[in-house]
Design a protein around this motif. Structure first.
Motif, PDB file in Angstrom:
ATOM      1  N   LEU A  75     -23.499   6.275 -23.293  1.00 58.23           N
ATOM      2  CA  LEU A  75     -22.143   6.326 -23.866  1.00 58.23           C
ATOM      3  C   LEU A  75     -21.739   4.982 -24.455  1.00 58.23           C
ATOM      4  CD1 LEU A  75     -19.974   8.486 -21.455  1.00 58.23           C
ATOM      5  CD2 LEU A  75     -20.514   8.929 -23.833  1.00 58.23           C
ATOM      6  N   ILE A 124     -15.149   9.537 -26.053  1.00 63.27           N
ATOM      7  CA  ILE A 124     -16.081   8.711 -25.279  1.00 63.27           C
ATOM      8  C   ILE A 124     -15.384   8.115 -24.063  1.00 63.27           C
ATOM      9  CG2 ILE A 124     -17.450   6.585 -25.333  1.00 63.27           C
ATOM     10  CD1 ILE A 124     -18.187   7.288 -28.226  1.00 63.27           C
ATOM     11  N   SER A 125     -14.167   7.650 -24.243  1.00 62.18           N
ATOM     12  CA  SER A 125     -13.417   7.075 -23.116  1.00 62.18           C
ATOM     13  C   SER A 125     -13.150   8.114 -22.033  1.00 62.18           C
ATOM     14  CB  SER A 125     -12.095   6.489 -23.604  1.00 62.18           C
ATOM     15  OG  SER A 125     -12.323   5.434 -24.491  1.00 62.18           O
ATOM     16  N   ARG A 152     -16.443   8.805 -20.276  1.00 62.74           N
ATOM     17  CA  ARG A 152     -16.777   7.642 -19.457  1.00 62.74           C
ATOM     18  C   ARG A 152     -15.976   7.636 -18.154  1.00 62.74           C
ATOM     19  NH1 ARG A 152     -18.885   2.687 -20.809  1.00 62.74           N
ATOM     20  NH2 ARG A 152     -18.554   3.148 -22.992  1.00 62.74           N
ATOM     21  N   ASP A 170     -13.664   7.712 -30.247  1.00 62.91           N
ATOM     22  CA  ASP A 170     -13.459   6.752 -29.162  1.00 62.91           C
ATOM     23  C   ASP A 170     -12.704   7.366 -27.984  1.00 62.91           C
ATOM     24  OD1 ASP A 170     -14.856   4.587 -30.040  1.00 62.91           O
ATOM     25  OD2 ASP A 170     -13.135   3.554 -30.931  1.00 62.91           O
ATOM     26  N   GLN A 222     -20.729   4.424 -28.289  1.00 64.19           N
ATOM     27  CA  GLN A 222     -19.454   3.826 -28.658  1.00 64.19           C
ATOM     28  C   GLN A 222     -19.661   2.640 -29.601  1.00 64.19           C
ATOM     29  OE1 GLN A 222     -17.126   2.352 -25.366  1.00 64.19           O
ATOM     30  NE2 GLN A 222     -15.228   2.848 -26.431  1.00 64.19           N
ATOM     31  N   ARG A 223     -20.660   1.807 -29.320  1.00 61.55           N
ATOM     32  CA  ARG A 223     -20.947   0.673 -30.208  1.00 61.55           C
ATOM     33  C   ARG A 223     -21.408   1.162 -31.584  1.00 61.55           C
ATOM     34  NH1 ARG A 223     -22.902  -1.242 -25.382  1.00 61.55           N
ATOM     35  NH2 ARG A 223     -25.073  -0.798 -25.875  1.00 61.55           N
ATOM     36  N   GLN A 275     -18.341   2.397 -33.481  1.00 57.87           N
ATOM     37  CA  GLN A 275     -17.528   1.266 -33.939  1.00 57.87           C
ATOM     38  C   GLN A 275     -18.181   0.566 -35.119  1.00 57.87           C
ATOM     39  OE1 GLN A 275     -17.057  -1.052 -30.392  1.00 57.87           O
ATOM     40  NE2 GLN A 275     -15.359   0.189 -29.639  1.00 57.87           N
TER      41      GLN A 275
END
Length: 161
Positions: A141, A5-6, A9, A2, A145-146, A149
């Motif tokens: 992205l 990815i953040s 992003r 995460d 991310q989904r 999760q």
């Protein structure tokens, strides 16, 4: 994952913001050049093309419009914008079109502004392409991310002895 990815992003959103700022600057430069040149032109030789830059979320639109005036010369005079669509030379319905056909734009110029419109459209097509791919990467992205999760929430808790 995460955090990674953040970070990616935020980098992509920063680059998308830069592309928007550059495109907006291009629009302002075009508007200023047209305003300066239109002052010295007679009514029939004025430039009637408007270049518009908009952003909604991660989507950036760089569009051309034709401006026409209707009504008398007083208060009842109204300006109307007509969108000029991009045409695809491809028969594929999903083909991406990042630039206008120059012939479609030059149809609405007066002759003195042909080089200006061509130069602006050449630069704008690059911004359209960059914005499209950056927005696609941001969508990918979000999906990644989904997925990450969903995988972490589906993992069974490991038993500790």
């Amino acid at each position: 994952m995460d955090a990674w990815i953040s970070e990616v992003r935020s980098l992509l959103q920063g680059r998308l913001k830069e592309v928007f700022e550059q495109a907006r600057d291009l629009g302002n430069r075009y508007l200023q050049a047209v305003m300066d040149a239109n002052r010295g032109q007679e009514w029939k030789r004025k430039n009637t093309l408007q270049f518009r830059v908009r952003q909604r979320g991660n989507a950036i639109a760089l569009e051309w419009y034709v401006i026409a005036w209707y009504g008398g010369t007083g208060q009842d005079r109204q300006m109307r914008r007509t969108y000029i669509p991009k045409r695809s030379p491809s028969r594929r319905r999903d083909a991406q079109v990042f630039s206008y056909r120059i012939d479609d734009l030059l149809r609405h110029t007066s002759g003195w502004d042909d080089d200006l419109v061509s130069a602006v459209e050449t630069e704008a097509s690059e911004y359209r392409r960059q914005a499209h791919y950056l927005a696609d990467m941001l969508v990918t992205l979000g999906r990644l991310q989904r997925l990450a999760q969903a995988q972490t929430s589906d993992k069974p808790a490991e038993d500790t002895p």
